[in-house]
Design a protein around this motif. Structure first.
Motif, PDB file in Angstrom:
ATOM      1  N   PHE A 114       6.157   5.551  -0.167  1.00 22.65           N
ATOM      2  CA  PHE A 114       6.404   4.128   0.073  1.00 22.65           C
ATOM      3  C   PHE A 114       6.396   3.830   1.570  1.00 22.65           C
ATOM      4  O   PHE A 114       5.761   2.872   2.026  1.00 22.65           O
ATOM      5  CB  PHE A 114       7.743   3.724  -0.544  1.00 22.65           C
ATOM      6  N   LEU A 115       7.083   4.658   2.349  1.00 19.54           N
ATOM      7  CA  LEU A 115       7.162   4.426   3.795  1.00 19.54           C
ATOM      8  C   LEU A 115       5.804   4.565   4.476  1.00 19.54           C
ATOM      9  O   LEU A 115       5.536   3.888   5.476  1.00 19.54           O
ATOM     10  CB  LEU A 115       8.155   5.399   4.429  1.00 19.54           C
ATOM     11  N   SER A 116       4.942   5.419   3.950  1.00 18.30           N
ATOM     12  CA  SER A 116       3.621   5.582   4.563  1.00 18.30           C
ATOM     13  C   SER A 116       2.824   4.286   4.489  1.00 18.30           C
ATOM     14  O   SER A 116       1.979   4.017   5.350  1.00 18.30           O
ATOM     15  CB  SER A 116       2.851   6.724   3.891  1.00 18.30           C
ATOM     16  N   GLY A 117       3.096   3.469   3.466  1.00 15.86           N
ATOM     17  CA  GLY A 117       2.476   2.150   3.391  1.00 15.86           C
ATOM     18  C   GLY A 117       3.244   1.115   4.194  1.00 15.86           C
ATOM     19  O   GLY A 117       2.662   0.326   4.940  1.00 15.86           O
ATOM     20  N   TYR A 118       4.556   1.139   4.070  1.00 17.34           N
ATOM     21  CA  TYR A 118       5.406   0.131   4.720  1.00 17.34           C
ATOM     22  C   TYR A 118       5.295   0.202   6.242  1.00 17.34           C
ATOM     23  O   TYR A 118       5.115  -0.820   6.919  1.00 17.34           O
ATOM     24  CB  TYR A 118       6.854   0.343   4.282  1.00 17.34           C
ATOM     25  N   LEU A 119       5.388   1.408   6.793  1.00 25.19           N
ATOM     26  CA  LEU A 119       5.427   1.562   8.250  1.00 25.19           C
ATOM     27  C   LEU A 119       4.075   1.299   8.911  1.00 25.19           C
ATOM     28  O   LEU A 119       4.001   1.156  10.131  1.00 25.19           O
ATOM     29  CB  LEU A 119       5.937   2.960   8.614  1.00 25.19           C
ATOM     30  N   LYS A 120       3.015   1.225   8.129  1.00 27.62           N
ATOM     31  CA  LYS A 120       1.715   0.822   8.673  1.00 27.62           C
ATOM     32  C   LYS A 120       1.733  -0.644   9.094  1.00 27.62           C
ATOM     33  O   LYS A 120       0.977  -1.059   9.983  1.00 27.62           O
ATOM     34  CB  LYS A 120       0.614   1.011   7.620  1.00 27.62           C
ATOM     35  N   CYS A 121       2.586  -1.427   8.433  1.00 25.69           N
ATOM     36  CA  CYS A 121       2.562  -2.877   8.609  1.00 25.69           C
ATOM     37  C   CYS A 121       3.833  -3.441   9.238  1.00 25.69           C
ATOM     38  O   CYS A 121       3.843  -4.598   9.675  1.00 25.69           O
ATOM     39  CB  CYS A 121       2.350  -3.555   7.252  1.00 25.69           C
ATOM     40  N   ARG A 122       4.888  -2.645   9.269  1.00 26.48           N
ATOM     41  CA  ARG A 122       6.167  -3.167   9.769  1.00 26.48           C
ATOM     42  C   ARG A 122       7.021  -2.009  10.266  1.00 26.48           C
ATOM     43  O   ARG A 122       7.092  -0.955   9.621  1.00 26.48           O
ATOM     44  CB  ARG A 122       6.890  -3.912   8.646  1.00 26.48           C
ATOM     45  N   ASN A 123       7.671  -2.202  11.389  1.00 28.03           N
ATOM     46  CA  ASN A 123       8.507  -1.150  11.965  1.00 28.03           C
ATOM     47  C   ASN A 123       9.902  -1.137  11.350  1.00 28.03           C
ATOM     48  O   ASN A 123      10.459  -2.186  11.005  1.00 28.03           O
ATOM     49  CB  ASN A 123       8.638  -1.340  13.478  1.00 28.03           C
ATOM     50  N   LEU A 124      10.448   0.054  11.229  1.00 24.17           N
ATOM     51  CA  LEU A 124      11.869   0.246  10.941  1.00 24.17           C
ATOM     52  C   LEU A 124      12.425   1.100  12.072  1.00 24.17           C
ATOM     53  O   LEU A 124      11.810   2.096  12.461  1.00 24.17           O
ATOM     54  CB  LEU A 124      12.071   0.962   9.602  1.00 24.17           C
ATOM     55  N   ASN A 125      13.566   0.705  12.625  1.00 21.46           N
ATOM     56  CA  ASN A 125      14.100   1.470  13.741  1.00 21.46           C
ATOM     57  C   ASN A 125      14.858   2.704  13.254  1.00 21.46           C
ATOM     58  O   ASN A 125      15.073   2.901  12.054  1.00 21.46           O
ATOM     59  CB  ASN A 125      14.965   0.591  14.656  1.00 21.46           C
ATOM     60  N   GLN A 126      15.267   3.529  14.189  1.00 19.82           N
ATOM     61  CA  GLN A 126      15.919   4.798  13.849  1.00 19.82           C
ATOM     62  C   GLN A 126      17.217   4.584  13.076  1.00 19.82           C
ATOM     63  O   GLN A 126      17.540   5.339  12.154  1.00 19.82           O
ATOM     64  CB  GLN A 126      16.184   5.590  15.130  1.00 19.82           C
ATOM     65  N   HIS A 127      17.970   3.573  13.453  1.00 17.88           N
ATOM     66  CA  HIS A 127      19.236   3.302  12.762  1.00 17.88           C
ATOM     67  C   HIS A 127      18.985   2.920  11.302  1.00 17.88           C
ATOM     68  O   HIS A 127      19.720   3.354  10.403  1.00 17.88           O
ATOM     69  CB  HIS A 127      19.996   2.181  13.474  1.00 17.88           C
ATOM     70  N   GLY A 158       4.303  -0.345  -0.755  1.00 17.37           N
ATOM     71  CA  GLY A 158       4.929  -0.301   0.561  1.00 17.37           C
ATOM     72  C   GLY A 158       4.281  -1.283   1.522  1.00 17.37           C
ATOM     73  O   GLY A 158       4.965  -2.010   2.258  1.00 17.37           O
ATOM     74  N   GLU A 159       2.951  -1.336   1.508  1.00 20.64           N
ATOM     75  CA  GLU A 159       2.233  -2.278   2.371  1.00 20.64           C
ATOM     76  C   GLU A 159       2.560  -3.722   1.997  1.00 20.64           C
ATOM     77  O   GLU A 159       2.786  -4.572   2.867  1.00 20.64           O
ATOM     78  CB  GLU A 159       0.723  -2.053   2.254  1.00 20.64           C
ATOM     79  N   MET A 160       2.560  -4.004   0.694  1.00 17.33           N
ATOM     80  CA  MET A 160       2.821  -5.375   0.256  1.00 17.33           C
ATOM     81  C   MET A 160       4.225  -5.821   0.642  1.00 17.33           C
ATOM     82  O   MET A 160       4.430  -6.934   1.141  1.00 17.33           O
ATOM     83  CB  MET A 160       2.623  -5.489  -1.260  1.00 17.33           C
ATOM     84  N   VAL A 161       5.218  -4.947   0.435  1.00 19.36           N
ATOM     85  CA  VAL A 161       6.600  -5.309   0.760  1.00 19.36           C
ATOM     86  C   VAL A 161       6.757  -5.530   2.263  1.00 19.36           C
ATOM     87  O   VAL A 161       7.460  -6.450   2.700  1.00 19.36           O
ATOM     88  CB  VAL A 161       7.584  -4.233   0.254  1.00 19.36           C
ATOM     89  N   ALA A 162       6.097  -4.700   3.065  1.00 16.93           N
ATOM     90  CA  ALA A 162       6.156  -4.891   4.518  1.00 16.93           C
ATOM     91  C   ALA A 162       5.591  -6.254   4.905  1.00 16.93           C
ATOM     92  O   ALA A 162       6.165  -6.972   5.735  1.00 16.93           O
ATOM     93  CB  ALA A 162       5.387  -3.775   5.223  1.00 16.93           C
ATOM     94  N   ASN A 163       4.469  -6.625   4.302  1.00 16.17           N
ATOM     95  CA  ASN A 163       3.888  -7.948   4.561  1.00 16.17           C
ATOM     96  C   ASN A 163       4.817  -9.059   4.093  1.00 16.17           C
ATOM     97  O   ASN A 163       4.958 -10.096   4.759  1.00 16.17           O
ATOM     98  CB  ASN A 163       2.530  -8.067   3.863  1.00 16.17           C
ATOM     99  N   LEU A 164       5.449  -8.845   2.949  1.00 21.94           N
ATOM    100  CA  LEU A 164       6.398  -9.833   2.433  1.00 21.94           C
ATOM    101  C   LEU A 164       7.571  -9.997   3.390  1.00 21.94           C
ATOM    102  O   LEU A 164       7.969 -11.125   3.729  1.00 21.94           O
ATOM    103  CB  LEU A 164       6.896  -9.395   1.054  1.00 21.94           C
ATOM    104  N   HIS A 165       8.127  -8.888   3.860  1.00 20.22           N
ATOM    105  CA  HIS A 165       9.248  -8.947   4.802  1.00 20.22           C
ATOM    106  C   HIS A 165       8.830  -9.609   6.116  1.00 20.22           C
ATOM    107  O   HIS A 165       9.604 -10.376   6.709  1.00 20.22           O
ATOM    108  CB  HIS A 165       9.798  -7.547   5.057  1.00 20.22           C
TER     109      HIS A 165
END
Length: 374
Positions: free
Chosen positions: A288-301, A139-146
């Motif tokens: 997955f989100l616990s890693g992703y959201l540490k590095c990148r935001n996703l909005n409510q929608h 999750g962290e890696m994908v957030a960094n990639l995005h």
């Protein structure tokens, strides 16, 4: 027998092509699994006459064979720029070294020469790894990639938009035409309902979804890892601190396109769910989100469409396989995950409310995100 692959360039063709262009001896070649097209791993012994600056001291490579009509020159040139950018930003990703064209059976093929990333696909290591830790790291890696890909100009793929490509999630309506391949009427109705719900939510909220260049096929076969004592080991061997970028070697960027990042998040979660925890979709998603959201935001929608994105991805696995590979029973990679996807569709299609309720609690407690008012 996979008749289509038998008509494509073979290992012998690759040996001839590379020994001619690189002036080397191919000492070993083996075919790798591929959904479509052909991929090969090879080792070479370089000749003293070799003057190919683009391979440097490398002796191990991967070659990817695809039809020229499926990857135009503008796309592979854009890929080369993006891969160089990712390497510069510290990702462990493959590098496009050169391209060649060859004809076989009246079809022109593009052959991509790529560097080899040591290790093996994540798919083969789940039983040895701490799944929760790895999915969170992913999750962290994908957030960094995005985050990195979002800085790039989407016009790099302006000419590559393919509205008929059913593997691109916003083209989900294409799958509706494939449903004729699903013989069971009840199955067809359930899948039709999932796809139409996704299309509706996409049309209603799509303007709120962040969009940019995505990998497009980021699953466990396209993630190269090394492991020891149940943990992933970094690809780089230099001293100092390592990041999640060092843990995953990213390969096969041929499906790269412009799309919504939340769709790729859903596709990755879906793949991990099928592979590691088919009985608990929610557990995989929040890990997955616990890693992703540490590095990148996703909005409510974006978060509100996550579950139906996962379900629509399951439909992709099943419907496209039935439509495109019907009768090719020995194409193991093409059928990989399709049977599991079918069972998960049947198991989860009525669980939207439960999933979203649990997801809402997790997001509120861990990230102070309120889905209820989205």
């Amino acid at each position: 027998m996979d008749v289509q692959k038998d008509k494509q360039p073979s290992a012998a063709d690759m040996i001839s092509l590379l020994e001619t262009n690189i002036v080397c001896t191919v000492s070993h070649i083996e075919e790798l699994q591929a959904y479509e097209g052909r991929n090969f791993y090879l080792r070479i012994v370089k000749s003293e006459q070799d003057q190919c600056d683009y391979i440097g001291n490398l002796t191990e490579f991967v070659v990817k064979v695809t039809k020229c009509e499926e990857m135009r020159e503008s796309k592979w040139k854009s890929l080369k720029k993006i891969l160089n950018c990712l390497l510069h930003c510290g990702f462990t990703s493959t590098k496009l070294l050169s391209t060649y064209k060859m004809e076989k059976n009246g079809i022109v093929y593009l052959v991509l020469l790529l560097n080899y990333i040591p290790g093996s696909p994540l798919m083969y290591h789940w039983s040895k790894l701490d799944k929760t830790m790895v999915i969170k790291q992913m999750g962290e890696m994908v957030a960094n990639l995005h985050n990195t890909l979002q800085t790039l100009d989407p016009s790099l793929f302006a000419e590559e938009k393919d509205e008929e490509n059913a593997w691109v999630l916003e083209n989900a309506s294409v799958m509706l035409d494939y449903l004729i391949a699903i013989k069971d009427e009840k199955e067809r109705e359930i899948i039709d309902s999932i796809i139409k719900q996704f299309i509706y939510l996409m049309e209603q909220n799509g303007e709120h979804f962040k969009k940019g260049i995505i990998h497009g096929d980021l699953h466990e076969m396209n993630l190269i890892v090394n492991w020891k004592d149940g943990q992933l080991q970094p690809h780089c061997h230099s001293s100092g601190n390592h990041t999640v970028k060092d843990l995953f070697g990213i390969i096969d960027f041929s499906s790269m396109c412009v799309s919504c990042y939340i769709y790729e998040v859903g596709q990755i979660i879906c793949d991990f769910m099928v592979s590691t925890c088919p009985d608990n979709c929610y557990s995989v998603a929040v890990t997955f989100l616990s890693g992703y959201l540490k590095c990148r935001n996703l909005n409510q929608h974006e978060l509100s469409i996550l579950f139906i994105s996962i379900m629509t991805t399951l439909c992709q696995y099943y419907v496209i396989r039935e439509h495109k590979f019907h009768g090719q029973t020995n194409n193991e990679y093409a059928t990989l995950g399709a049977k599991k996807a079918y069972h998960l569709i049947m198991a989860y299609h009525n669980m939207t409310d439960i999933f979203m309720s649990n997801l809402s609690k997790f997001l509120q407690n861990d990230f102070n995100i309120d889905l209820k008012n989205s």
